[in-house]
Design a protein around this motif. Structure first.
Motif, PDB file in Angstrom:
ATOM      1  N   ASP A 254       1.470  -1.273  -0.055  1.00 50.57           N
ATOM      2  CA  ASP A 254      -0.023  -0.249  -0.034  1.00 50.57           C
ATOM      3  C   ASP A 254       1.027   1.358   0.157  1.00 50.57           C
TER       4      ASP A 254
ATOM      5  N   ASN B 176       0.681   4.482   0.323  1.00 49.84           N
ATOM      6  CA  ASN B 176       0.077   5.472   1.307  1.00 49.84           C
ATOM      7  C   ASN B 176       0.713   5.094   2.624  1.00 49.84           C
TER       8      ASN B 176
ATOM      9  N   GLN C  33      -4.853   2.297  -7.368  1.00 51.42           N
ATOM     10  CA  GLN C  33      -3.920   3.158  -7.612  1.00 51.42           C
ATOM     11  C   GLN C  33      -2.706   3.120  -6.299  1.00 51.42           C
ATOM     12  N   ASN C  34      -3.873   2.500  -5.601  1.00 54.69           N
ATOM     13  CA  ASN C  34      -2.275   2.882  -4.252  1.00 54.69           C
ATOM     14  C   ASN C  34      -2.248   1.366  -3.348  1.00 54.69           C
TER      15      ASN C  34
END
Length: 335
Positions: A36, A38, A58-59
């Motif tokens: 991930d 983020n 996208q993440n």
């Protein structure tokens, strides 16, 4: 159960295999990690992460932390090893605290690359880490008489690299590695289909094409296969039918570079050992050895017998595991 766990790890570009002294091969999973972006947390490893390749939001990015048989992304590799070793300790039902580990490294790897592998395994808390060269591990796992003064020629065609080694008396006499393997073949297939049909396909589709209708030998019964991808002109999904002959020509360049590497290694071989090679031949291991017609094609080109290892995909891992016994012998001899 206070005995120290002893494990062998085959850190492959495509798959990671872990061999335990007591249970044999306890883990065989793709070396892919989904992360991930983020939070920098590991979302999935192994098979689960491989199924996500090319299909994630996208993440979340699936990463292959090992490129060409060496560590490309150190932190991710260390996290991946931790996850895999947790899985292994559950399977064995014994804690993996301070294991003794044997890891194989590609024969052409630099000192820095070897240190990275050593540190990644040590960071998990291994008690001792021994590095052995991949051709030696492949030869031990293919049941070859490694410690005798006979030429054992091993061709290990992996995901990222292909290694050719001539082993005699427990050491490498002559070896070469080329950064061409299964991944390069997949890229060639993607490139060929894009050029000829104007269609984009993903890595997984390319790998399926290679496994279903990939042939190393030009003379074979032609087969066809239906594939789906994205049309580059209209941008819409499209299906085309491809033949095994055109896939053979797409793979030709990769196969020729592997052949050249084998030739170069045999040219550097001492003449005494060359005589043995004519009798004993060459042993093929690694996933690339399973490409259809590989054995026949190589023996025609090199004019020496070519044999397939009993378990090509697992021979390096089995070899690292068996090397544990030999390493103890070597250390006792040194004392």
């Amino acid at each position: 159960m206070l005995s120290t766990a002893e494990i062998g790890i085959d850190l492959g570009t495509a798959n990671i295999l872990i061999y335990s002294k007591t249970k044999g091969i306890v883990l065989n999973e793709p070396s892919v990690v989904a992360i991930d972006v983020n939070t920098k947390q590991v979302v999935a490893v192994g098979t689960e992460a491989k199924q996500m390749v090319g299909k994630t939001p996208q993440n979340i990015i699936p990463i292959r932390p090992l490129k060409d048989g060496v560590i490309a992304d150190y932190d991710v590799t260390a996290q991946m090893l931790k996850e895999f070793l947790k899985k292994v300790s559950k399977k064995i039902g014994m804690s993996m605290r301070k294991p003794i580990v044997v890891v194989c490294t590609p024969s052409g790897s630099t000192t820095v690359e070897r240190r990275a592998i050593h540190n990644a395994v040590t960071s998990y808390g291994a008690k001792q880490v021994h590095l052995i060269e991949e051709p030696v591990a492949a030869a031990i796992g293919s049941d070859l008489p490694v410690d005798e003064p006979v030429a054992n020629v091993v061709v290990d065609i992996g995901g990222g690299t292909s290694e050719v080694g001539i082993i005699s008396f427990g050491g490498v006499v002559s070896c070469n590695s080329v950064r061409t393997g299964g991944d390069k073949m997949d890229e060639e297939i993607i490139h060929h289909i894009r050029k000829k049909y104007n269609i984009l396909i993903g890595e997984r589709t390319a790998e399926n094409v290679k496994m279903e209708i990939g042939y190393a030998h030009p003379n074979h019964t032609e087969e066809t296969m239906e594939i789906r991808g994205r049309d580059m002109v209209s941008g819409l999904p499209k299906t085309v039918v491809i033949t095994s002959t055109e896939i053979h020509y797409a793979l030709k360049e990769s196969l020729d570079s592997i052949l050249e590497t084998i030739r170069a290694t045999l040219e550097n071989c001492p003449p005494e050992l060359s005589g043995d090679i004519v009798d004993h031949g060459i042993v093929l291991t690694g996933g690339g050895a399973l490409l259809r017609g590989m054995q026949e094609w190589l023996s025609n080109e090199l004019i020496v017998p070519v044999h397939l290892a009993p378990n090509p995909l697992e021979s390096v891992a089995i070899g690292t595991g068996r090397a544990l016994k030999m390493i103890n012998k070597l250390q006792k001899a040194a004392k």
